[in-house]
Scaffold this active site. Structure first.
Site, short mmCIF file in Angstrom:
data_model
loop_
_atom_site.label_atom_id
_atom_site.label_comp_id
_atom_site.label_asym_id
_atom_site.label_seq_id
_atom_site.Cartn_x
_atom_site.Cartn_y
_atom_site.Cartn_z
N TRP A 1 39.94 31.91 56.06
CA TRP A 1 40.45 33.03 55.27
C TRP A 1 41.55 33.71 56.06
CZ3 TRP A 1 38.92 33.12 50.43
CH2 TRP A 1 37.68 32.60 50.09
N CYS B 1 42.56 56.45 13.85
CA CYS B 1 42.13 57.54 14.72
C CYS B 1 42.75 58.88 14.31
CB CYS B 1 42.48 57.22 16.16
SG CYS B 1 41.49 55.86 16.83
N ARG C 1 40.44 40.88 39.97
CA ARG C 1 40.03 39.88 38.99
C ARG C 1 39.34 40.55 37.80
NH1 ARG C 1 37.25 35.05 42.67
NH2 ARG C 1 39.18 34.33 43.68
N THR D 1 45.58 23.64 44.10
CA THR D 1 44.56 24.57 44.59
C THR D 1 43.20 24.25 43.98
OG1 THR D 1 46.17 26.34 44.94
CG2 THR D 1 43.88 27.00 44.65
N GLU E 1 39.36 57.26 20.94
CA GLU E 1 39.20 58.52 20.22
C GLU E 1 37.90 58.55 19.42
OE1 GLU E 1 43.69 57.55 19.69
OE2 GLU E 1 41.84 56.49 20.22
N SER F 1 43.81 27.81 54.46
CA SER F 1 44.11 29.21 54.14
C SER F 1 42.87 30.08 54.06
CB SER F 1 44.87 29.29 52.81
OG SER F 1 44.10 28.77 51.75
N ASP G 1 40.48 23.31 46.74
CA ASP G 1 39.54 24.38 47.08
C ASP G 1 38.36 24.51 46.14
OD1 ASP G 1 41.26 24.95 49.14
OD2 ASP G 1 42.26 26.60 48.10
N GLU H 1 46.79 33.56 41.23
CA GLU H 1 46.13 33.74 42.53
C GLU H 1 46.29 32.59 43.50
OE1 GLU H 1 41.56 34.43 43.83
OE2 GLU H 1 42.41 35.98 42.54
#
Length: 330
Positions: free
Chosen positions: A176, A90, A190, A202, A57, A174, A206, A257
């Site tokens: 892709w 506000c 993200r 992971t 505002e 995995s 990765d 994720e």
């Protein structure tokens, strides 16, 4: 529907779009959107700034300046009525600007404001309309509302799947499963979250960057978290167990994720509020799938998830769902 109601819906939709744009960057304050209209022309617009101040505002009224007098102000959340060291209330700003009408989507659940902002405006003679596009506004501001209602961040679980439900080959490969457009959409997600989390497995397998790799949005990369009982590497924060996400400061939206064990752990704890399933038109056969998520019977699997949308992303398809919770849970 009257002409006035049609106009209210139109301009509130614009305010909701601004709220969506601020999502993931206004914490610890709600991602509010505001549009000010006079003679069917937008004279001011604003969204909660990064870090929560200034409020939507205040931004919109600053743009409108003296033209705000006699205008209609559309805002996704009831204007705050409590004073803060970080800025003025506000509701007081709106009174000073002499807006003639205020249209609000959702009442503020904060007990310092809940109903007080609306009452203050009405007491001053301003015409106040409420509950316009309330569901859409709640969905836009869901992370902050989840924190207020459940005392923890809103959790989105992202999964890339084959047609037969595998998240990886039997050997763990995995990259892709999905194509470039689906992965680009994942980067947009993200950018809309305060933090992103993967499991230790992971991270070690990765070495993901978990940054936003879209031109112009690189600075929107979220905080990086890893679910582990050990120490987190430099640039990462350790989360000991799913329940401890409630203790994360300035995190109202969390994207989970990576890792089927991590995904299963959050589902088993019933901490997932939103599912994003990216399905690729491939069959893997014998691939890795989710493990136990805590269901005692097939009947328990039904009526838990409500579809909220789907879209085609190249050769892939995205299906979104939200967790159905009772009023007692929320």
């Amino acid at each position: 529907m009257s002409a006035s109601a049609i106009a209210d819906t139109r301009w509130m939709a614009a305010a909701v779009a601004l709220a969506e744009k601020a999502r993931g960057h206004s914490t610890p304050n709600p991602n509010v959107g505001c549009v000010i209209v006079r003679d069917d022309i937008v004279i001011g617009r604003g969204m909660t700034a990064d870090g929560g101040r200034p409020h939507a505002e205040a931004v919109a009224l600053g743009q409108a300046a003296d033209a705000a007098c006699g205008s209609t102000l559309y805002v996704t959340l009831e204007p705050c009525a409590h004073h803060s060291e970080r800025g003025p209330a506000c509701a007081e700003l709106i009174l000073a600007a002499q807006s003639a009408r205020v249209v609000i989507a959702v009442a503020d659940p904060d007990p310092r404001t809940n109903g007080v902002g609306i009452a203050r405006l009405r007491h001053a003679g301003i015409d106040v309309v409420t509950d316009v596009l309330a569901d859409e506004a709640r969905r836009a501001m869901a992370p902050w509302l989840t924190r207020r209602a459940l005392g923890r961040p809103m959790v989105t679980l992202k999964l890339a799947l084959s047609l037969d439900g595998a998240v990886a080959m039997a050997n763990g490969e995995s990259r892709w499963i999905t194509g470039e457009r689906a992965r680009a959409h994942g980067h947009l997600e993200r950018a809309r979250h305060d933090a992103i989390l993967v499991g230790r497995g992971t991270l070690e397998a990765d070495h993901p960057g978990l940054d936003v790799r879209i031109a112009g949005l690189e600075e929107r990369s979220p905080r990086r978290l890893v679910l582990t009982s050990g120490d987190a590497p430099e640039g990462w924060e350790a989360v000991r167990d799913p329940a401890s996400i409630a203790n994360l400061d300035h995190v109202d939206s969390l994207l989970v994720e990576g890792g089927i064990e991590t995904a299963a752990a959050f589902l088993r704890a019933d901490l997932v509020d939103r599912l994003l399933l990216y399905r690729a038109p491939i069959l893997i056969g014998g691939g890795r799938t989710l493990g136990d998520i805590g269901l005692a019977s097939l009947g328990d699997a039904h009526a838990r998830w409500r579809p909220t949308g789907s879209r085609v992303l190249g050769d892939d398809r995205l299906d979104a769902y939200e967790r159905v919770r009772s009023t007692q849970e929320v």
